[in-house]
Design an enzyme around this catalytic site. Structure first.
Site, PDB file in Angstrom:
ATOM      1  N   HIS A  63      -2.484   1.170  35.636  1.00 38.96           N
ATOM      2  CA  HIS A  63      -1.752   0.202  34.820  1.00 38.96           C
ATOM      3  C   HIS A  63      -1.420  -0.995  35.713  1.00 38.96           C
ATOM      4  CE1 HIS A  63      -0.759   2.859  31.310  1.00 38.96           C
ATOM      5  NE2 HIS A  63      -1.068   3.776  32.206  1.00 38.96           N
ATOM      6  N   THR A  85       5.896  -0.720  29.857  1.00 43.48           N
ATOM      7  CA  THR A  85       6.884   0.265  30.311  1.00 43.48           C
ATOM      8  C   THR A  85       6.824   1.466  29.383  1.00 43.48           C
ATOM      9  OG1 THR A  85       8.334  -1.390  31.301  1.00 43.48           O
ATOM     10  CG2 THR A  85       9.342   0.698  30.672  1.00 43.48           C
ATOM     11  N   HIS A  86       6.658   2.637  29.968  1.00 41.22           N
ATOM     12  CA  HIS A  86       6.610   3.869  29.179  1.00 41.22           C
ATOM     13  C   HIS A  86       8.003   4.490  29.095  1.00 41.22           C
ATOM     14  CE1 HIS A  86       2.459   3.324  30.558  1.00 41.22           C
ATOM     15  NE2 HIS A  86       2.102   3.985  29.476  1.00 41.22           N
ATOM     16  N   GLU A 185       0.789  17.728  27.072  1.00 39.90           N
ATOM     17  CA  GLU A 185       1.254  18.766  26.158  1.00 39.90           C
ATOM     18  C   GLU A 185       0.768  20.149  26.584  1.00 39.90           C
ATOM     19  OE1 GLU A 185      -0.642  16.048  25.159  1.00 39.90           O
ATOM     20  OE2 GLU A 185       1.254  14.985  24.915  1.00 39.90           O
ATOM     21  N   SER A 204       2.588   6.439  24.431  1.00 40.86           N
ATOM     22  CA  SER A 204       2.964   5.024  24.269  1.00 40.86           C
ATOM     23  C   SER A 204       2.817   4.630  22.802  1.00 40.86           C
ATOM     24  CB  SER A 204       2.075   4.138  25.152  1.00 40.86           C
ATOM     25  OG  SER A 204       0.745   4.149  24.675  1.00 40.86           O
TER      26      SER A 204
HETATM   27  I1  8IG Z   1      -4.883   8.910  28.915  1.00 41.36           I
HETATM   28  O1  8IG Z   1      -3.849  14.238  26.463  1.00 41.36           O
HETATM   29  C1  8IG Z   1      -3.822  10.317  28.056  1.00 41.36           C
HETATM   30  N1  8IG Z   1      -2.554  10.105  27.780  1.00 41.36           N
HETATM   31  N2  8IG Z   1       0.471  12.935  25.739  1.00 41.36           N
HETATM   32  N3  8IG Z   1      -1.710  13.607  26.104  1.00 41.36           N
HETATM   33  C2  8IG Z   1      -0.725  12.674  26.205  1.00 41.36           C
HETATM   34  N4  8IG Z   1      -0.909  11.495  26.754  1.00 41.36           N
HETATM   35  C3  8IG Z   1      -2.131  11.216  27.209  1.00 41.36           C
HETATM   36  C4  8IG Z   1      -3.190  12.104  27.146  1.00 41.36           C
HETATM   37  C5  8IG Z   1      -2.968  13.375  26.548  1.00 41.36           C
HETATM   38  N5  8IG Z   1      -4.261  11.519  27.695  1.00 41.36           N
END
Ligand code: 8IG
Length: 268
Positions: A63, A85-86, A185, A204
């Site tokens: 990023h 920003t996450h 997850e 996001s």
């Molecule tokens: I790039 O598999 C990315 N971002 N939550 N799960 C989640 N966020 C992500 C993933 C994913 N791959």
């Protein structure tokens, strides 16, 4: 300062630093999408996020931490928000929405949000671009405070999705679920999201879309599938895999995004 005053301060800073009056489009480039900027317009100014009020330099590999203003052949200005920003950065939901609110304060009418994500659709292999049709916000929060009951029926503009389909009629559409992260997850959580109607899982976009709809912006959302969501592939997930999928798909995505912006511009 409240969130809109913060955004107004950032917009003032950008206006002066880039010597512009307003912008037309804003674009958030997520994992895998960073190559698009050079196809969209000529740089007018590049600002380090750390120098613009309310923004912070990015902590995440892959990023960028900069804000770039581009000028299109039409004369339109585009703000590239390379410094998303996450929520998992812990700076609060107003920080997540700050870029979108700054774009609105600069006069943008259209916001394009991109991201990298996991897929729960086996046919959508890493490298697949997917247009967002709708979202599921699993963060248990909102960027909006107070009794402002913003309608999200057509959060992802049907008009802009049609424009994207004129560029690529085959572009699939899907539902994106935002988890809080920063961990990926569990397979059980992915299965839950799938049952709830999610095609894509990420960290996001949905909060930014909500802030954008509050501010009256039209939103186009696009995901790059970088990995099968957990439990949809035999291997474990790694951030390296995500970055590699982005590198591989980068030039194709950049072309697609630039063509979609051309189409949107010529139809509005
Ligand atoms: I790039 O598999 C990315 N971002 N939550 N799960 C989640 N966020 C992500 C993933 C994913 N791959």
């Amino acid at each position: 300062m409240n969130a809109n005053e913060q955004a107004a301060a950032a917009a003032d800073h950008i206006r002066h630093a880039a010597n512009i009056d307003s912008i037309d489009f804003a674009l958030v480039l997520g994992s895998g999408w960073s190559g698009a900027a050079e196809l969209i317009g000529e740089p007018v100014a590049t600002l380090d996020a750390g120098e613009v009020p309310g923004f912070a330099s990015s902590q995440v590999a892959g990023h960028s931490g900069s804000l770039t203003i581009l000028k299109r052949p039409s004369g339109a200005h585009v703000l590239i928000l390379g410094a998303r920003t996450h929520l998992y950065e812990g700076r609060g939901v107003d920080s997540v929405a700050h870029g979108v609110r700054t774009a609105a304060a600069l006069g943008a009418r259209i916001l394009i949000l991109t991201n990298g994500c996991g897929s729960t659709v086996p046919e959508w292999r890493p490298g697949t671009a997917v247009l967002l049709r709708d979202h599921i916000n699993l963060t248990a929060t909102s960027p909006i405070v107070g009794a402002n009951f913003v309608d999200l029926t057509d959060a992802y503009s049907p008009r802009l999705r049609e424009a994207a389909h004129r560029v690529d009629a085959e572009l699939p559409e899907g539902v994106y679920a935002q988890f809080p992260g920063p961990h990926y997850e569990t397979p059980a959580e992915v299965k839950m999201a799938r049952i709830l109607g999610a095609d894509l899982v990420g960290m996001s976009t949905t909060l930014e879309t909500i802030a954008a709809r509050e501010a009256g912006l039209e939103v186009l959302g696009m995901s790059l599938v970088t990995n099968p969501a957990a439990g949809f592939a035999p291997e474990a997930l790694s951030h390296e895999e995500v970055l590699a999928a982005g590198r591989e798909a980068g030039p194709r995505l950049a072309r697609l995004l630039a063509d979609i912006i051309d189409e949107v511009e010529s139809s509005c």
